[in-house]
Design a protein around this motif. Sequence first.
Motif, PDB file in Angstrom:
ATOM      1  N   ARG A  61       0.812  -1.217   0.000  1.00  0.00           N
ATOM      2  CA  ARG A  61       0.000   0.000   0.000  1.00  0.00           C
ATOM      3  C   ARG A  61       0.849   1.273   0.000  1.00  0.00           C
ATOM      4  O   ARG A  61       0.303   2.373  -0.022  1.00  0.00           O
ATOM      5  N   HIS A  62       2.145   1.119   0.048  1.00  0.00           N
ATOM      6  CA  HIS A  62       3.039   2.274   0.068  1.00  0.00           C
ATOM      7  C   HIS A  62       2.962   3.033  -1.252  1.00  0.00           C
ATOM      8  O   HIS A  62       2.960   2.435  -2.331  1.00  0.00           O
ATOM      9  N   VAL A  63       2.892   4.358  -1.175  1.00  0.00           N
ATOM     10  CA  VAL A  63       2.755   5.184  -2.368  1.00  0.00           C
ATOM     11  C   VAL A  63       4.034   5.235  -3.180  1.00  0.00           C
ATOM     12  O   VAL A  63       4.010   5.566  -4.361  1.00  0.00           O
ATOM     13  N   GLY A  64       5.160   4.906  -2.583  1.00  0.00           N
ATOM     14  CA  GLY A  64       6.431   5.107  -3.256  1.00  0.00           C
ATOM     15  C   GLY A  64       6.959   6.488  -2.919  1.00  0.00           C
ATOM     16  O   GLY A  64       6.659   7.056  -1.874  1.00  0.00           O
ATOM     17  N   GLY A  65       7.745   7.060  -3.827  1.00  0.00           N
ATOM     18  CA  GLY A  65       8.316   8.364  -3.562  1.00  0.00           C
ATOM     19  C   GLY A  65       7.280   9.476  -3.559  1.00  0.00           C
ATOM     20  O   GLY A  65       6.261   9.404  -4.234  1.00  0.00           O
ATOM     21  N   PHE A  66       7.540  10.528  -2.772  1.00  0.00           N
ATOM     22  CA  PHE A  66       6.651  11.679  -2.745  1.00  0.00           C
ATOM     23  C   PHE A  66       7.460  12.923  -2.390  1.00  0.00           C
ATOM     24  O   PHE A  66       8.532  12.841  -1.783  1.00  0.00           O
ATOM     25  N   ASP A  67       6.948  14.069  -2.804  1.00  0.00           N
ATOM     26  CA  ASP A  67       7.576  15.348  -2.504  1.00  0.00           C
ATOM     27  C   ASP A  67       7.007  15.926  -1.214  1.00  0.00           C
ATOM     28  O   ASP A  67       5.892  15.586  -0.803  1.00  0.00           O
ATOM     29  N   LEU A  68       7.752  16.834  -0.601  1.00  0.00           N
ATOM     30  CA  LEU A  68       7.239  17.692   0.465  1.00  0.00           C
ATOM     31  C   LEU A  68       7.145  19.097  -0.115  1.00  0.00           C
ATOM     32  O   LEU A  68       8.167  19.744  -0.365  1.00  0.00           O
ATOM     33  N   ALA A  69       5.923  19.545  -0.382  1.00  0.00           N
ATOM     34  CA  ALA A  69       5.703  20.837  -1.015  1.00  0.00           C
ATOM     35  C   ALA A  69       5.214  21.836   0.030  1.00  0.00           C
ATOM     36  O   ALA A  69       4.173  21.610   0.661  1.00  0.00           O
ATOM     37  N   TYR A  70       5.929  22.929   0.210  1.00  0.00           N
ATOM     38  CA  TYR A  70       5.558  23.973   1.163  1.00  0.00           C
ATOM     39  C   TYR A  70       5.025  25.163   0.371  1.00  0.00           C
ATOM     40  O   TYR A  70       5.699  25.687  -0.532  1.00  0.00           O
ATOM     41  N   LEU A  71       3.790  25.571   0.704  1.00  0.00           N
ATOM     42  CA  LEU A  71       3.068  26.572  -0.074  1.00  0.00           C
ATOM     43  C   LEU A  71       2.787  27.816   0.760  1.00  0.00           C
ATOM     44  O   LEU A  71       2.780  27.771   1.992  1.00  0.00           O
ATOM     45  N   ARG A  72       2.515  28.919   0.050  1.00  0.00           N
ATOM     46  CA  ARG A  72       2.012  30.117   0.705  1.00  0.00           C
ATOM     47  C   ARG A  72       0.520  29.964   0.941  1.00  0.00           C
ATOM     48  O   ARG A  72      -0.117  29.051   0.404  1.00  0.00           O
TER      49      ARG A  72
ATOM     50  N   GLY B  76      13.175  10.435   0.322  1.00  0.00           N
ATOM     51  CA  GLY B  76      13.483   9.016   0.485  1.00  0.00           C
ATOM     52  C   GLY B  76      14.688   8.784   1.358  1.00  0.00           C
ATOM     53  O   GLY B  76      14.701   7.875   2.199  1.00  0.00           O
ATOM     54  N   ARG B  77      15.716   9.631   1.191  1.00  0.00           N
ATOM     55  CA  ARG B  77      16.903   9.491   2.046  1.00  0.00           C
ATOM     56  C   ARG B  77      16.590   9.849   3.494  1.00  0.00           C
ATOM     57  O   ARG B  77      17.136   9.250   4.424  1.00  0.00           O
ATOM     58  N   LEU B  78      15.690  10.835   3.692  1.00  0.00           N
ATOM     59  CA  LEU B  78      15.296  11.194   5.054  1.00  0.00           C
ATOM     60  C   LEU B  78      14.539  10.057   5.732  1.00  0.00           C
ATOM     61  O   LEU B  78      14.709   9.812   6.931  1.00  0.00           O
ATOM     62  N   LEU B  79      13.683   9.373   4.971  1.00  0.00           N
ATOM     63  CA  LEU B  79      12.910   8.267   5.530  1.00  0.00           C
ATOM     64  C   LEU B  79      13.786   7.064   5.839  1.00  0.00           C
ATOM     65  O   LEU B  79      13.506   6.303   6.767  1.00  0.00           O
ATOM     66  N   GLY B  80      14.826   6.866   5.049  1.00  0.00           N
ATOM     67  CA  GLY B  80      15.668   5.701   5.234  1.00  0.00           C
ATOM     68  C   GLY B  80      15.045   4.466   4.605  1.00  0.00           C
ATOM     69  O   GLY B  80      13.929   4.484   4.068  1.00  0.00           O
ATOM     70  N   ASP B  81      15.777   3.382   4.672  1.00  0.00           N
ATOM     71  CA  ASP B  81      15.286   2.128   4.104  1.00  0.00           C
ATOM     72  C   ASP B  81      14.056   1.644   4.856  1.00  0.00           C
ATOM     73  O   ASP B  81      14.032   1.619   6.084  1.00  0.00           O
ATOM     74  N   GLY B  82      13.040   1.288   4.117  1.00  0.00           N
ATOM     75  CA  GLY B  82      11.852   0.705   4.734  1.00  0.00           C
ATOM     76  C   GLY B  82      10.793   1.683   5.159  1.00  0.00           C
ATOM     77  O   GLY B  82       9.732   1.283   5.636  1.00  0.00           O
TER      78      GLY B  82
END
Length: 330
Positions: A79-90, A105-111
């Motif tokens: 059910r994992h979405v895979g990669g995703f962005d963190l978008a910061y908006l006004r 992905g690197r912040l999340l680490g493996d798994g």
Amino acid sequence: MTKEEFAGARGGRTARRVIVVGAGIAGLAAALRLRQAGWRPLVVERAPARRKGGYAVVFSGVGAAAAGRMGVLPALQARHVGGFDLAYLRADGRPRFTVPRPTVGRLLGDGGLALLRGDIEAVLYEAVRDQAEIRFGATVTGVRQDAGGVDVTFGDGSSERADLLVGADGLHSSVRDLVFGPEEHFRRDLSHVVAAFTLDRLPDGLPERAFSTITAVGRTFTVADLGPGRHAAFFTYGTADPGAELAKGPRRALRQAYPGFGWTVPDLLADLREEDVYFDSVSQIVMDRWSRGRVVLLGAELERRPDDVPAALRAWQTGLLGRHLSFHDT
């Protein structure tokens, strides 16, 4: 699974009975793990049916390790979405900056997995539904215990006797009220309110496959897109009086708390189905003990001490205090 199907013995000995109150993530996980350890679980839930939706979570670390031990990690990974962005908006929706998927992905680490709360609950429910008796629309109205077991009375007048009662019914736990005392003796409000709900569609103008966030002083609003049909909104804001905010109801409270958040927030709140919203204070339950007799508010050493429930609860309590851990009902 019927009561008759539960009547089998394990190793020539009748399996111990446990009543788990609450069919959310905590309760279903407790029931599944206890069943794997040889117990006969009965799960009771006050809602008439399994709740769905909720907020988005990043699932990793000790949670992923526990899911692996219970055998449900592959289903969660599916059910994992895979990669995703963190978008910061006004506040008007214009972009401020974006943390791209490879960096996330690197912040999340493996798994690390991005999931909806409902994904986790659904996976646990599918894993345990044929392993435990589950009753919806059931409330606990009385608890009495003795040296040999605990008797639980339900709202319809029926009762069950078990070797152990597990309170997994969250911040407003009825088990805690009945066994330890009123909620107000233990709840520490943290001066914030949170609201979360799933969305039928991704609001116009928001990027796909992203956690899109707008922040202002004391207020945060996030929409998570985890793929087709899997969107969730999350609000949290500071307040000196959480109780007064909750009394307003989510639509009115959020409209007043987010007046300057244009573009998509008014549309989301206009279509809001209040019965589908998780809306509560951000609070911590502070207690000097988490078990009493044969009643525990999650957690124990039952597998290590299968023949002595009170000793298992005492050992867990001692270890908990010794590690200076803080438990939260959420």
